[in-house]
Structures are given as structure tokens and as C-alpha cells.
Design an enzyme around this catalytic site. Sequence first.
Site, PDB file in Angstrom:
ATOM      1  N   LYS A   1      44.642  28.701  39.488  1.00  0.00           N
ATOM      2  CA  LYS A   1      44.053  29.427  38.357  1.00  0.00           C
ATOM      3  C   LYS A   1      42.565  29.124  38.256  1.00  0.00           C
ATOM      4  O   LYS A   1      41.747  30.005  38.100  1.00  0.00           O
ATOM      5  CB  LYS A   1      44.779  28.986  37.087  1.00  0.00           C
ATOM      6  CG  LYS A   1      45.110  30.001  36.097  1.00  0.00           C
ATOM      7  CD  LYS A   1      46.371  30.794  36.251  1.00  0.00           C
ATOM      8  CE  LYS A   1      46.552  31.516  37.546  1.00  0.00           C
ATOM      9  NZ  LYS A   1      47.863  32.064  37.698  1.00  0.00           N
TER      10      LYS A   1
ATOM     11  N   HIS B   1      47.783   9.007  50.148  1.00  0.00           N
ATOM     12  CA  HIS B   1      47.907   9.428  51.552  1.00  0.00           C
ATOM     13  C   HIS B   1      46.728  10.293  51.986  1.00  0.00           C
ATOM     14  O   HIS B   1      46.801  10.962  53.010  1.00  0.00           O
ATOM     15  CB  HIS B   1      49.233  10.173  51.756  1.00  0.00           C
ATOM     16  CG  HIS B   1      50.429   9.329  51.469  1.00  0.00           C
ATOM     17  ND1 HIS B   1      50.845   8.313  52.296  1.00  0.00           N
ATOM     18  CD2 HIS B   1      51.259   9.307  50.401  1.00  0.00           C
ATOM     19  CE1 HIS B   1      51.897   7.722  51.767  1.00  0.00           C
ATOM     20  NE2 HIS B   1      52.171   8.304  50.612  1.00  0.00           N
TER      21      HIS B   1
ATOM     22  N   TRP C   1      39.038  48.330  47.850  1.00  0.00           N
ATOM     23  CA  TRP C   1      39.008  46.891  48.083  1.00  0.00           C
ATOM     24  C   TRP C   1      38.845  46.750  49.592  1.00  0.00           C
ATOM     25  O   TRP C   1      39.752  47.054  50.353  1.00  0.00           O
ATOM     26  CB  TRP C   1      40.312  46.254  47.598  1.00  0.00           C
ATOM     27  CG  TRP C   1      40.323  44.764  47.649  1.00  0.00           C
ATOM     28  CD1 TRP C   1      39.790  43.899  46.736  1.00  0.00           C
ATOM     29  CD2 TRP C   1      40.912  43.945  48.667  1.00  0.00           C
ATOM     30  NE1 TRP C   1      40.009  42.602  47.125  1.00  0.00           N
ATOM     31  CE2 TRP C   1      40.695  42.595  48.298  1.00  0.00           C
ATOM     32  CE3 TRP C   1      41.595  44.214  49.856  1.00  0.00           C
ATOM     33  CZ2 TRP C   1      41.146  41.518  49.073  1.00  0.00           C
ATOM     34  CZ3 TRP C   1      42.045  43.144  50.622  1.00  0.00           C
ATOM     35  CH2 TRP C   1      41.807  41.824  50.215  1.00  0.00           C
TER      36      TRP C   1
ATOM     37  N   GLU D   1      40.493  30.612  41.278  1.00  0.00           N
ATOM     38  CA  GLU D   1      40.389  32.073  41.425  1.00  0.00           C
ATOM     39  C   GLU D   1      39.481  32.704  40.382  1.00  0.00           C
ATOM     40  O   GLU D   1      38.856  33.724  40.654  1.00  0.00           O
ATOM     41  CB  GLU D   1      41.762  32.762  41.475  1.00  0.00           C
ATOM     42  CG  GLU D   1      42.527  32.837  40.195  1.00  0.00           C
ATOM     43  CD  GLU D   1      43.853  33.599  40.339  1.00  0.00           C
ATOM     44  OE1 GLU D   1      43.939  34.530  41.138  1.00  0.00           O
ATOM     45  OE2 GLU D   1      44.795  33.240  39.618  1.00  0.00           O
TER      46      GLU D   1
ATOM     47  N   ARG E   1      43.440  46.227  39.632  1.00  0.00           N
ATOM     48  CA  ARG E   1      43.977  45.936  40.961  1.00  0.00           C
ATOM     49  C   ARG E   1      42.949  45.237  41.835  1.00  0.00           C
ATOM     50  O   ARG E   1      43.306  44.666  42.870  1.00  0.00           O
ATOM     51  CB  ARG E   1      44.414  47.240  41.637  1.00  0.00           C
ATOM     52  CG  ARG E   1      45.521  47.947  40.888  1.00  0.00           C
ATOM     53  CD  ARG E   1      45.626  49.389  41.330  1.00  0.00           C
ATOM     54  NE  ARG E   1      46.154  49.506  42.676  1.00  0.00           N
ATOM     55  CZ  ARG E   1      47.434  49.645  42.972  1.00  0.00           C
ATOM     56  NH1 ARG E   1      48.319  49.682  42.021  1.00  0.00           N
ATOM     57  NH2 ARG E   1      47.836  49.758  44.221  1.00  0.00           N
TER      58      ARG E   1
ATOM     59  N   GLU F   1      49.483  25.246  40.527  1.00  0.00           N
ATOM     60  CA  GLU F   1      49.206  26.475  39.766  1.00  0.00           C
ATOM     61  C   GLU F   1      47.878  26.331  39.013  1.00  0.00           C
ATOM     62  O   GLU F   1      47.064  27.269  38.970  1.00  0.00           O
ATOM     63  CB  GLU F   1      50.379  26.734  38.807  1.00  0.00           C
ATOM     64  CG  GLU F   1      50.135  27.697  37.663  1.00  0.00           C
ATOM     65  CD  GLU F   1      49.861  29.142  38.070  1.00  0.00           C
ATOM     66  OE1 GLU F   1      49.917  29.455  39.263  1.00  0.00           O
ATOM     67  OE2 GLU F   1      49.551  29.944  37.169  1.00  0.00           O
TER      68      GLU F   1
ATOM     69  N   LYS G   1      44.731  42.565  42.371  1.00  0.00           N
ATOM     70  CA  LYS G   1      45.899  42.266  41.551  1.00  0.00           C
ATOM     71  C   LYS G   1      47.182  42.553  42.304  1.00  0.00           C
ATOM     72  O   LYS G   1      48.151  41.813  42.209  1.00  0.00           O
ATOM     73  CB  LYS G   1      45.837  43.111  40.272  1.00  0.00           C
ATOM     74  CG  LYS G   1      46.990  42.898  39.309  1.00  0.00           C
ATOM     75  CD  LYS G   1      46.923  41.515  38.691  1.00  0.00           C
ATOM     76  CE  LYS G   1      48.083  41.254  37.752  1.00  0.00           C
ATOM     77  NZ  LYS G   1      48.201  39.800  37.464  1.00  0.00           N
TER      78      LYS G   1
ATOM     79  N   CYS H   1      43.156  48.723  46.724  1.00  0.00           N
ATOM     80  CA  CYS H   1      42.608  50.040  46.403  1.00  0.00           C
ATOM     81  C   CYS H   1      43.493  50.787  45.415  1.00  0.00           C
ATOM     82  O   CYS H   1      44.701  50.601  45.370  1.00  0.00           O
ATOM     83  CB  CYS H   1      42.518  50.890  47.664  1.00  0.00           C
ATOM     84  SG  CYS H   1      41.674  50.084  49.010  1.00  0.00           S
TER      85      CYS H   1
ATOM     86  N   ASN I   1      44.701  53.804  50.618  1.00  0.00           N
ATOM     87  CA  ASN I   1      44.976  52.412  50.271  1.00  0.00           C
ATOM     88  C   ASN I   1      45.852  51.843  51.380  1.00  0.00           C
ATOM     89  O   ASN I   1      46.881  52.436  51.705  1.00  0.00           O
ATOM     90  CB  ASN I   1      45.718  52.374  48.919  1.00  0.00           C
ATOM     91  CG  ASN I   1      46.240  50.995  48.573  1.00  0.00           C
ATOM     92  OD1 ASN I   1      45.829  49.996  49.161  1.00  0.00           O
ATOM     93  ND2 ASN I   1      47.139  50.933  47.607  1.00  0.00           N
ATOM     94  N   GLY I   2      45.449  50.705  51.977  1.00  0.00           N
ATOM     95  CA  GLY I   2      46.258  50.104  53.040  1.00  0.00           C
ATOM     96  C   GLY I   2      45.426  49.902  54.297  1.00  0.00           C
ATOM     97  O   GLY I   2      44.196  49.852  54.232  1.00  0.00           O
TER      98      GLY I   2
HETATM   99  O1  M6R Z   1      52.424  40.729  42.169  1.00  0.00           O
HETATM  100  P1  M6R Z   1      52.846  39.405  42.734  1.00  0.00           P
HETATM  101  O2  M6R Z   1      53.470  38.528  41.693  1.00  0.00           O
HETATM  102  O3  M6R Z   1      53.739  39.542  43.930  1.00  0.00           O
HETATM  103  O4  M6R Z   1      51.513  38.720  43.196  1.00  0.00           O
HETATM  104  C1  M6R Z   1      51.530  37.489  43.857  1.00  0.00           C
HETATM  105  C2  M6R Z   1      50.164  36.869  43.927  1.00  0.00           C
HETATM  106  O5  M6R Z   1      49.261  37.741  44.550  1.00  0.00           O
HETATM  107  C3  M6R Z   1      49.617  36.507  42.537  1.00  0.00           C
HETATM  108  O6  M6R Z   1      50.467  35.657  41.848  1.00  0.00           O
HETATM  109  C4  M6R Z   1      48.228  35.830  42.661  1.00  0.00           C
HETATM  110  O7  M6R Z   1      48.347  34.615  43.314  1.00  0.00           O
HETATM  111  C5  M6R Z   1      47.581  35.667  41.292  1.00  0.00           C
HETATM  112  N1  M6R Z   1      46.230  36.128  41.353  1.00  0.00           N
HETATM  113  C6  M6R Z   1      47.565  34.259  40.801  1.00  0.00           C
HETATM  114  O8  M6R Z   1      46.987  34.131  39.545  1.00  0.00           O
END
Ligand code: M6R
Length: 608
Positions: free
Chosen positions: A484, A503, A74, A487, A27, A480, A603, A2, A98-99
Site C-alpha cells: 500500500k 536472516h 495504459w 504503490e 483503471r 500488504e 486498477k 486501457c 485494450n490488451g
Molecule cells: O482486481 P484484482 O483484485 O484481481 O487485482 C489484483 C491486484 O492487481 C490488486 O490487488 C493490486 O495489487 C492493488 N493495486 C493493490 O492495492
Amino acid sequence: MCGIVGIIGNQPVAPLLVDALKRLEYRGYDSAGVATLHDGKLDRRRAEGKLINLETELTSTPLEGNVGIGHTRWATHGAPTQNNAHPHFCEGVAVVHNGIIENFSEIRDELSARGAQFTTDTDTEVVAQLLASLLRSGKSTKEAMLATLNIIRGAYAIAVLIEGENGQIIGARNGPPLAVGYGKGEMFLGSDAIALSPFTDDITYLEDGDWAIIDRNGVEIFDIEGNSVERARRKAFTAYAQVDKGNHRHFMEKEIYEQPEVMSHTLAHYVDFSSGRVRDIASEIDFSSVDSLKIAACGTAYYAGQIGKNWFERYAGLPVEIDVASEFRYREMPLPGSQAALFVSQSGETADTLASLRYCKEHGLKIGAIVNVRESTIAREADVVFPTLAGPEIGVASTKALTCQLSAFAALAIAAGRARGTLVEDEEVNMVRALSEAPRIAGSVLNTIQPQLETLSRELSKFRHVLYLGRGTNYTLAMEGALKLKEISYIHAEGYAAGELKHGPIALIDENMPVIVIAPHDRHFEKTISNMQEVAARGGRIIFITDENGAAASTLETMSTIVLPNVDELVMPLIFTLPVQLLAYHTAVFMGTDVDQPRNLAKSVTVE
Ligand code: M6R
């Protein structure tokens, strides 16, 4: 997560609130709303989905008033409907939050037993109801707010408007960030400096447990006991003022192409290219006196940490234990001997990473933080801040933050190697020289591979499942890459250590499951080629990401081979992550997803 904004202005604030909310869109959110005070009365507009829907509401029924609060939600408790969207109202009280209010059901039961009628499924509504009931009982605004904050438990940033307190906004923080901004005869409140950037760069960050009464003349800040406290005013970093897509379609694309520049800024912060030595800042943790290092982070920042671990162990002989922060914080691990801990975060606000930091701090470890947002909570609570100079990262998918985190890790691992006597001067100079070439190589890779990746992405977008394989640091890049892709394109993807293929995951291989193999010609190459043979023998389609030497050494038929220049092994992760990012980006563009704000994602993850 949020986003919160509040304005005490000199003109109708609803459009300004919406503009500020747009700067918080990155965010992640699924509904939005604003409330204003006009002629002593509260009014609000709320809408499901994107801010355009809220703007449509405001166009058909405008909102007057020079004082207001706004929110992007959110959803945590209750579906993302208009009715659950903030601000929540109760008897002249408006609240955005927020929270998570952890004891919300307890409070709701108690208030319901006393006749309160709840109208939403949210945890936030209890704050409005509680505050209203305390005001009704005769408490002053200050007394009621203080009592409310002493009853609610959990992580929160809150903004409140109260009828009768017409030029006033109340803010409170316990966890997620909240900043007070100072203007000329105007005052502001926001989740971060980006939200407030067009209004002011003169900012005070509330600390955990703080709450503040803001009016046109300034702010008074209190602690959780109601004592007045002083908090520093500071200038927000100017970079936050310039947040736009430039000529790019998406922030993610812009951020991918910014990498050569921001990587070089970050590297220049840590290494002196002319002498070929790492600067003193990288030695602010005495690596010679620690037996081991702990690292915790989430998502992509965790993958940066995994590559960092690899480098610390290889170049400095320093054992590293790493875990995702959501596990780390609850493991109750003993922390004996002489250890230091590093926490990695783009936002510097990730709740699990912050909790892991606090656990290590309580156990007396020296705390280093590799963070992008320098005013963030993680930066402020660390003993030593190792900044990444990526600038604001707006796309939910982390790209330039990763390469900057890797740049910082590389310098720190070299500093540790020097301090521990595992690297001699010549080796340090060679490694720094290799790093100094990374931005130029990254630039030329980005300029050349894009057309091939765009064509390949069109093909990839037809599949529902994708497997990524790699060894060593390329195993991390495989994970990674899978993160990517899933998501932003919503294609199911898994990243595996190539050696683990037989395995289990090999059972999945057929012509419907493309396998992306990341294998430059390094010390793992032959072994990875054997794994590729195993895939090919079962009819799997291979997308091979390699270097010139690797392409020359392989005779395997592939669906596509992406050939990058030969680079020093230290620099490989900085370069080989680029095609992985572009592949995910273009695939998502073909799929037509919301690349910068993918569904369900935030974010800045300020709740656990
Ligand atoms: O702000 P942060 O680097 O602590 O965030 C960590 C993860 O939430 C962030 O890297 C998330 O996995 C990304 N969406 C990946 O692309």
C-alpha cells in the site's frame, strides 16, 4: 489498464465520450483520445497525460459527429506520447484497443514489406493497417473484420470505426471485457458497466472470441468463425451508477471509510447473525470431500488469500497451497486427488488469475471465485461465485475489497470447519459472534485513530525506506502495508516475517529506516517483541501497531504506538489492516502524489 468507450448517439458525442472515459480513469492510463465520424469522415483528438489535456484539445478544436469511440491508454508498446495515443487511423479506419497483440511485429513486417507505412510504436496500429489493407483488397467490412480477428493473436478488446459505415461501431473481445449497452435509439460500447452507467444499465457482455456490429437499431454478435451468436442481455448492478467521492478528497479515503458498512453487507451475505451460523451459500463447495485447496490471486487479493489459507488450515484442518497467479499459471503443477480451487479478485478480470482458474478448470477442479464485480469473466467462469459486496472500488489501492474478501474467507473457513468436523457448534457460534462485531469495531477504530495517523504520516513522508514486520496473519498485513505504502506514496517499503529479520533485513536497520511492527497481543506477541528489541538495540525507530493488551505489556520506546481495541484473533486482520491503509493514504497525501491513480499502475490488470 486501457479503457474503451463507443457511442452511437443523437447529439455530438465527443463530450459524452470524454465523460465516459472519466469513469474509466480509475483503471489507470497515461494518454487518451477520441475519434468521431462526421459527414462520412473520421477525425480525432488525442493528448498525453490526463483527460484534462484531451478536454483542452477538444475545447480549442471541437470534434463534431454523433458516432464515436474513445480510449484511455495504459502504455504497453511505445511511450505514452500523443502520437502513440489511440485511436489509430489508417485509410478511413479508426481503432482503439485494450490488451496486447502478441504477433504484432510479424504482422507489421509483413505489411511493411507490402509498402505499409507505420507511424507509431504501438502494437495496436497493426490492427488498423491490417483492416485497411483487407478492405482495400475488396473485402466487405464484415469479411475484413473477421479476417483481421483470425490473424491477430493475443488478448484484446477492440472498437473500430470505418468511413462509409457511418452509423456503425464494431467491437471485438478476446480477454479484456467489453460490454454492449442498449439505449433508446442509441447504442453504446464500453469496457465496463461503470463507463456506461449514465447511459444505460441494459447490457450484453461479449464473450471471448465474440465480435459485434453495432448500429442504432441494435447489435449483431458473431463468433470467430463468423456465425451469428446469441448473448444474454442483463441489468448491470445499480451500485455502478453511484460512483462519486462524496465528501472525501479521494476515492481511496472514501473507500477506507466505507469499510464498516460493506464489511457488514458481505458478512450478512454469508452468516446469519441471529442464529450465529454460517449460511448455506458458504457450503457450496463440499469442503468435507476435498483433501486440499489451491488458491491463486494477485497483489492485495493474494494477501487476502494468504490470510484465508491461514484460517482454512487452522480452523478446518484443510491444507492450502497458495501462489501469486502469475507464477501459479505457469508452474504446470500436478493436481491429483480431490481438490478445489479458489480465485480471489476485486475486478474479476485480472489476466493471470483468470489463466490460473482456467488451468485448474481444465484439470477438473471445482472452482470457487471470491470476486467483487459480479458480471466479470472470473465470476462467469467459476463453478461457484462467492461475492464480496464492497461496491465499486475506484482507487487503485485496494482497501475495502480486501476487508470484504477477508469477510468471505472467514465465513468459508468456518463452513469448511463445520463440514470437516473440526469446529463444533459452540465454536462456530462464537466465531460468527466475533465476526458480527467487526464492522462496529472497524467504525470506531476509523473514527479514533485518524488524527494520530495523520501526524505520524507527516513524519513518515520524510523517509525513503520503510520496513514492515509481523508474524502469522500480521506478516501478511506487513506485506500488504508495504504494498500500500509503495504503490501510492512511492516510498520504498518491504514487508517481512518478523522472524526473518535476523536472516538479512536487520542489516538495513538504522535511524533512517523506520520499522512498522504490527503486533496485537496474540500467540506470537512475545516473539515479535523480541524482534522489536533487536531493532531498538540497533537504533531503529519503531512504529508499533498493537492492541490495548499489547501496549500494556510492552515497555519499549517507540516513535509512535497506535493502540487498537482488543479483539478476537479471527477478527484481527479485518481491524489491523485499517491503520495500515490510513498510514499509507495520509503519507501519500503529504507527498502530494496522485493517490487514486498512482503513476504506472492500473486498477484492472487485463494483460499478463
Ligand atoms: O482486481 P484484482 O483484485 O484481481 O487485482 C489484483 C491486484 O492487481 C490488486 O490487488 C493490486 O495489487 C492493488 N493495486 C493493490 O492495492
